[in-house]
Design a protein around this motif. Structure first.
Motif, PDB file in Angstrom:
ATOM      1  N   ARG A 181      -5.749  41.664  39.729  1.00 18.35           N
ATOM      2  CA  ARG A 181      -6.675  42.725  39.325  1.00 18.35           C
ATOM      3  C   ARG A 181      -8.142  42.317  39.492  1.00 18.35           C
ATOM      4  O   ARG A 181      -9.022  43.172  39.538  1.00 18.35           O
ATOM      5  N   ARG A 182      -8.398  41.008  39.585  1.00 19.32           N
ATOM      6  CA  ARG A 182      -9.776  40.539  39.708  1.00 19.32           C
ATOM      7  C   ARG A 182     -10.330  40.879  41.086  1.00 19.32           C
ATOM      8  O   ARG A 182      -9.605  40.848  42.085  1.00 19.32           O
ATOM      9  N   ASP A 183     -11.598  41.187  41.171  1.00 17.73           N
ATOM     10  CA  ASP A 183     -12.181  41.595  42.450  1.00 17.73           C
ATOM     11  C   ASP A 183     -12.621  40.428  43.323  1.00 17.73           C
ATOM     12  O   ASP A 183     -13.184  40.634  44.397  1.00 17.73           O
ATOM     13  N   ASP A 184     -12.362  39.183  42.852  1.00 19.83           N
ATOM     14  CA  ASP A 184     -12.747  38.024  43.651  1.00 19.83           C
ATOM     15  C   ASP A 184     -11.534  37.280  44.219  1.00 19.83           C
ATOM     16  O   ASP A 184     -11.657  36.167  44.719  1.00 19.83           O
ATOM     17  N   THR A 185     -10.343  37.888  44.124  1.00 17.53           N
ATOM     18  CA  THR A 185      -9.148  37.247  44.678  1.00 17.53           C
ATOM     19  C   THR A 185      -8.740  37.936  45.977  1.00 17.53           C
ATOM     20  O   THR A 185      -9.001  39.118  46.178  1.00 17.53           O
ATOM     21  N   TRP A 186      -8.105  37.162  46.844  1.00  8.16           N
ATOM     22  CA  TRP A 186      -7.719  37.656  48.167  1.00  8.16           C
ATOM     23  C   TRP A 186      -6.259  38.080  48.187  1.00  8.16           C
ATOM     24  O   TRP A 186      -5.412  37.468  47.551  1.00  8.16           O
ATOM     25  N   GLY A 187      -5.964  39.113  48.940  1.00 11.40           N
ATOM     26  CA  GLY A 187      -4.576  39.516  49.158  1.00 11.40           C
ATOM     27  C   GLY A 187      -3.997  38.798  50.370  1.00 11.40           C
ATOM     28  O   GLY A 187      -4.729  38.308  51.237  1.00 11.40           O
ATOM     29  N   GLY A 188      -2.674  38.749  50.427  1.00 15.78           N
ATOM     30  CA  GLY A 188      -1.991  38.088  51.539  1.00 15.78           C
ATOM     31  C   GLY A 188      -0.607  38.661  51.738  1.00 15.78           C
ATOM     32  O   GLY A 188      -0.362  39.845  51.494  1.00 15.78           O
ATOM     33  N   ALA A 189       0.319  37.809  52.176  1.00 18.59           N
ATOM     34  CA  ALA A 189       1.646  38.264  52.559  1.00 18.59           C
ATOM     35  C   ALA A 189       2.391  38.941  51.403  1.00 18.59           C
ATOM     36  O   ALA A 189       3.092  39.942  51.609  1.00 18.59           O
ATOM     37  N   ILE A 190       2.286  38.411  50.188  1.00 16.03           N
ATOM     38  CA  ILE A 190       2.983  39.009  49.045  1.00 16.03           C
ATOM     39  C   ILE A 190       2.515  40.445  48.832  1.00 16.03           C
ATOM     40  O   ILE A 190       3.321  41.371  48.656  1.00 16.03           O
ATOM     41  N   GLU A 191       1.210  40.638  48.882  1.00 10.01           N
ATOM     42  CA  GLU A 191       0.648  41.967  48.633  1.00 10.01           C
ATOM     43  C   GLU A 191       0.986  42.938  49.777  1.00 10.01           C
ATOM     44  O   GLU A 191       1.256  44.120  49.535  1.00 10.01           O
ATOM     45  N   VAL A 192       0.996  42.449  51.021  1.00  8.40           N
ATOM     46  CA  VAL A 192       1.383  43.303  52.150  1.00  8.40           C
ATOM     47  C   VAL A 192       2.829  43.758  51.996  1.00  8.40           C
ATOM     48  O   VAL A 192       3.169  44.924  52.222  1.00  8.40           O
ATOM     49  N   SER A 193       3.704  42.829  51.595  1.00 15.07           N
ATOM     50  CA  SER A 193       5.112  43.169  51.399  1.00 15.07           C
ATOM     51  C   SER A 193       5.283  44.231  50.314  1.00 15.07           C
ATOM     52  O   SER A 193       6.056  45.187  50.475  1.00 15.07           O
TER      53      SER A 193
END
Length: 315
Positions: A181-193
């Motif tokens: 939920r934080r706006d300073d974290t990056w998304g990756g494979a888990i979030e794409v899935s």
């Protein structure tokens, strides 16, 4: 039944992979078998690549060796071609293209051809979420969507702690939900899935460093496909546009449209040749919490594990 041939465009070459699901290996590509004649194969290649039969140079194997396919009546089974092989097709420049009958037109005509392009979004730690929202909404850019997308992922993860356990997330379910939920974290494979499942859409991520496609939701039977391009640390959406036209961009494609994958790979290969990617194993980072200098994602992960700091900036 066999799959439609996959086509990869690499520079001046066309690479056709012959795929088949039949156990006996008799089918080559849709509509062709080992009993088909050479001319049928050349006609199919012309259909897929646009290279006329008379100027096709067809190679197979590694290192690639040319096939003598001048006898159009011969059978495919008489040549060293089998299901799963990759055919490399090149247009022979020294051969004249077959002449076609010309017609007189009353004036110049303009037939704009759609092209695949990258739609750049801000590098603000939320590029993945902005990019997915952009393609799923048909080309609508909304910089405020990231918070909503992060909240959506957190709700999905929190609702199924068994599927999204610490072994999957790398942290407890509760900690992950607070982290994403934080706006300073990056998304990756888990979030794409997760987003692929939510939208019931195949999300293809084209990597510019390796020139490969990671297809999330490939085996789920989804009918739609969207594409992102990834340079090691940043995601952008891909779209098909008609140059110099007011036609809205196309961002959602059929899941059976492998031509769009080929075009996306060609775009990624061009970016690779121009070194438009970030080597995640060697790029310089700085922890924005304690200002420690780090090199590559491995050191960043170890630092995060030891300190709990997860806010990094590229130097």
């Amino acid at each position: 039944m066999c799959d439609v041939a996959h086509m990869f465009l690499l520079g001046q070459y066309r690479m056709l992979r012959l795929r088949c699901k039949a156990k006996n290996g008799t089918h080559l590509m849709q509509g062709l078998t080992h009993q088909s004649c050479v001319q049928e194969l050349k006609d199919k290649i012309e259909e897929l690549t646009g290279i006329p039969c008379d100027v096709q140079k067809i190679m197979v194997g590694y290192p690639p060796s040319s096939l003598d396919l001048r006898n159009g009546e011969a059978h495919i089974k008489d040549y060293p071609i089998k299901s799963g092989d990759t055919l490399i097709v090149e247009e022979e420049k020294n051969k004249p293209k077959p002449q076609t009958q010309t017609t007189v037109t009353k004036g110049p005509s303009f037939d704009p051809h759609p092209v695949v392009e990258r739609r750049v979004v801000p590098a603000d730690n939320s590029c993945l979420f902005t990019s997915v929202h952009y393609v799923m909404e048909g080309g609508v850019y909304d910089p405020a969507c990231a918070s909503e997308m992060r909240g959506l992922i957190a709700q999905i993860v929190a609702s199924d702690p068994t599927a999204y356990s610490e072994a999957v997330l790398g942290k407890s379910n509760e900690d992950y939900c607070a982290w994403i939920r934080r706006d300073d974290t990056w998304g990756g494979a888990i979030e794409v899935s997760i987003l692929s499942k939510f939208y019931r859409c195949e999300i293809c991520v084209v990597d510019t460093q390796t020139v490969r496609v990671d297809r999330f939701g490939e085996d789920a039977g989804y009918t739609k496909r969207v594409l992102l391009i990834y340079d090691g640390i940043h995601y952008d959406p891909l779209q098909k546009v008609v140059p110099n036209s007011d036609v809205p961009p196309q961002t959602v494609f059929s899941a059976t449209d492998d031509i769009i994958l080929a075009e996306a790979l060609e775009l990624a290969d061009e970016a690779r040749r121009k070194r438009q990617f970030t080597d995640v194993n060697r790029f310089a980072l700085r922890c924005m919490v304690c200002q420690t200098g780090l090199v590559g994602q491995k050191e960043a992960r170890e630092h995060a594990k030891d300190t709990g700091h997860t806010n990094f900036g590229e130097v």
